[in-house]
Write an enzyme that holds these catalytic residues in place. Structure first.
Site: not given
Length: 453
Positions: A28-29, A126, A131, A316, A424
């Site tokens: 995902k990243n 999120c 951030r 994470d 997500r």
């Protein structure tokens, strides 16, 4: 409860060990960022191992709004991205994506290069702590962009070609590092980035850009040097597997006393997690095509854990593993140094029977940037404790998967609200739960039937 709301609730009947095999695809990243990188090319790109997750769909929609053709490739999980006819998008159409993802901020550099201007709506993501997007805009200003902040978002212009510059990040932010890379590759001259993030997904993005014709050198001291070029082509690339999802399923296996083979998981990008998993008492076996994770029986071990940027223990990984630590014997100490609000999810675990106390002090070996501020960023987990089913409302992506793990490990039935957020970052997780024998269901719909549908 209305039908739309009930469709976003999962009933989980806990107490059954997860056993079986699941497959993780591209990270995902990395994948959404590699999709954005295709904007920089003068010819089509092929991206393989793409997961079907919401962030991918958001970026696909944004690319199509800007004239990029996105279609399936020759194999499952392959996208072909053709940026030949990049164009400006209507503000209202872009704004429709506001709040759905933080990825749009990474469109800035590529759009400034291709069109000379860009619009970025309000950003979602999120709620796990600050951030700030200030990093991104500070970086873009140093390249020569002009930024006009308005009520509906940020308007950016590049009257002249962006220029390379020297940048030192105040913190090795992954997003800001990606912003520099995606902007510097076509900027005039050399860009020197210090205190950069060096996660495996950053390295994979650099591989993508190098395939396109970029000149990028990585040093061992978090320094990246980018020599701008006049033009980039397309790429063909297979995304690295999602190490964060792999670790989540590993933690689920440990917390439920299960045995899960994660096809696609790679040792190299998970070495820090694997060491910690072994210290807690979990077992794993590394194969050519994945990693098997299981609970070998007997008590789990309490540990002291600090999160950090790569190559440290990833933030994470923390939340899913904390659920397993509620089943360890003794006191575990967790010091979160990346996101100041990431431990808020533990209140729901306490509701289920866990004993977790939060502290404002740094309980790790090294003071962190939150130590003198009013954030509950350290935790003491006392175990083992029996977890009982409860009503749970998902707060964020990793916290949400952690609630799912807790519900699977608990006795009784839990109602997990807001499961769409898990989409997500976890591809087809309902099907994966069914494949692992989880007893879970959407209201009036068994998970296996829902996954098949």
């Amino acid at each position: 409860m209305t039908a739309p709301d009930s469709a976003d609730v999962l009933l989980v009947h806990g107490g059954t060990p997860l056993r079986g095999e699941i497959h993780v695809r591209g990270a995902k990243n990395l994948v959404p960022k590699a999709m954005v990188a295709a904007l920089l090319g003068s010819s089509p790109s092929r991206l393989r191992n793409v997961p079907d997750i919401r962030d991918v769909r958001v970026v696909r929609g944004l690319l199509q709004l800007h004239g990029v053709t996105v279609g399936p490739g020759d194999e499952p999980g392959e996208l072909v991205l053709d940026p030949t006819h990049v164009e400006s998008a209507h503000v209202a159409d872009i704004d429709a994506h506001a709040g759905s993802s933080r990825i749009p901020i990474l469109f800035c550099g590529p759009l400034l290069h291709r069109l000379g201007h860009a619009f970025i709506p309000g950003l979602g993501g999120c709620d796990i702590g600050g951030r700030p997007i200030d990093f991104h805009f500070d970086v873009l200003r140093q390249f020569g962009a002009r930024i006009d902040k308005r009520a509906d978002g940020q308007y950016l212009e590049a009257p002249q070609r962006l220029r390379g510059t020297k940048i030192r990040l105040p913190y090795p932010s992954v997003g800001a590092t990606e912003q520099v890379l995606l902007t510097a590759v076509l900027a005039e001259g050399v860009t020197e980035l210090s205190n950069a993030a060096v996660e495996p997904e950053i390295e994979d993005l650099i591989c993508v850009l190098q395939k396109m014709g970029a000149i990028i050198a990585m040093d061992t001291d978090r320094a990246i040097r980018i020599t701008g070029v006049d033009q980039l082509g397309g790429y063909t690339h297979r995304a690295l597997p999602d190490r964060l999802e792999a670790a989540s399923w590993a933690s689920a296996a440990l917390a439920t006393e299960g045995d899960v083979f994660v096809r696609g998981a790679l040792q190299r990008s998970m070495m820090t997690f694997l060491n910690t998993f072994r210290k807690v008492g979990g077992a794993f076996e590394i194969g050519d095509d994945g990693i098997r994770f299981w609970h070998p029986g007997g008590p789990l071990n309490a540990i002291a854990l600090e999160t950090d940027v790569h190559p440290g223990f990833q933030t994470d990984w923390q939340q899913p593993l904390v659920v397993a630590l509620t089943q360890a014997s003794g006191l575990s100490i967790v010091h979160e140094t990346v996101y100041e609000s990431r431990l808020g999810f533990t209140s729901a675990l306490n509701q289920m029977g866990a004993h977790i106390q939060l502290y404002r002090e740094c309980l790790g070996g090294t003071p962190c940037r939150f130590g003198q501020r009013n954030f509950l960023h350290s935790a003491v987990v006392s175990g083992p404790t029996k977890l009982e089913g409860a009503d749970l409302v998902i707060p964020d992506l990793r916290g949400g998967f952690s609630y799912l793990i807790a519900a699977l490990a608990a006795q009784g039935t839990s109602r997990v609200h807001g499961i769409d957020l898990i989409n997500r970052g976890y591809e087809n997780f309902l099907q994966k739960l069914a494949d692992l024998g989880a007893r879970a269901e959407l209201p009036d719909v068994p998970v296996a039937a829902a996954a098949a549908g």
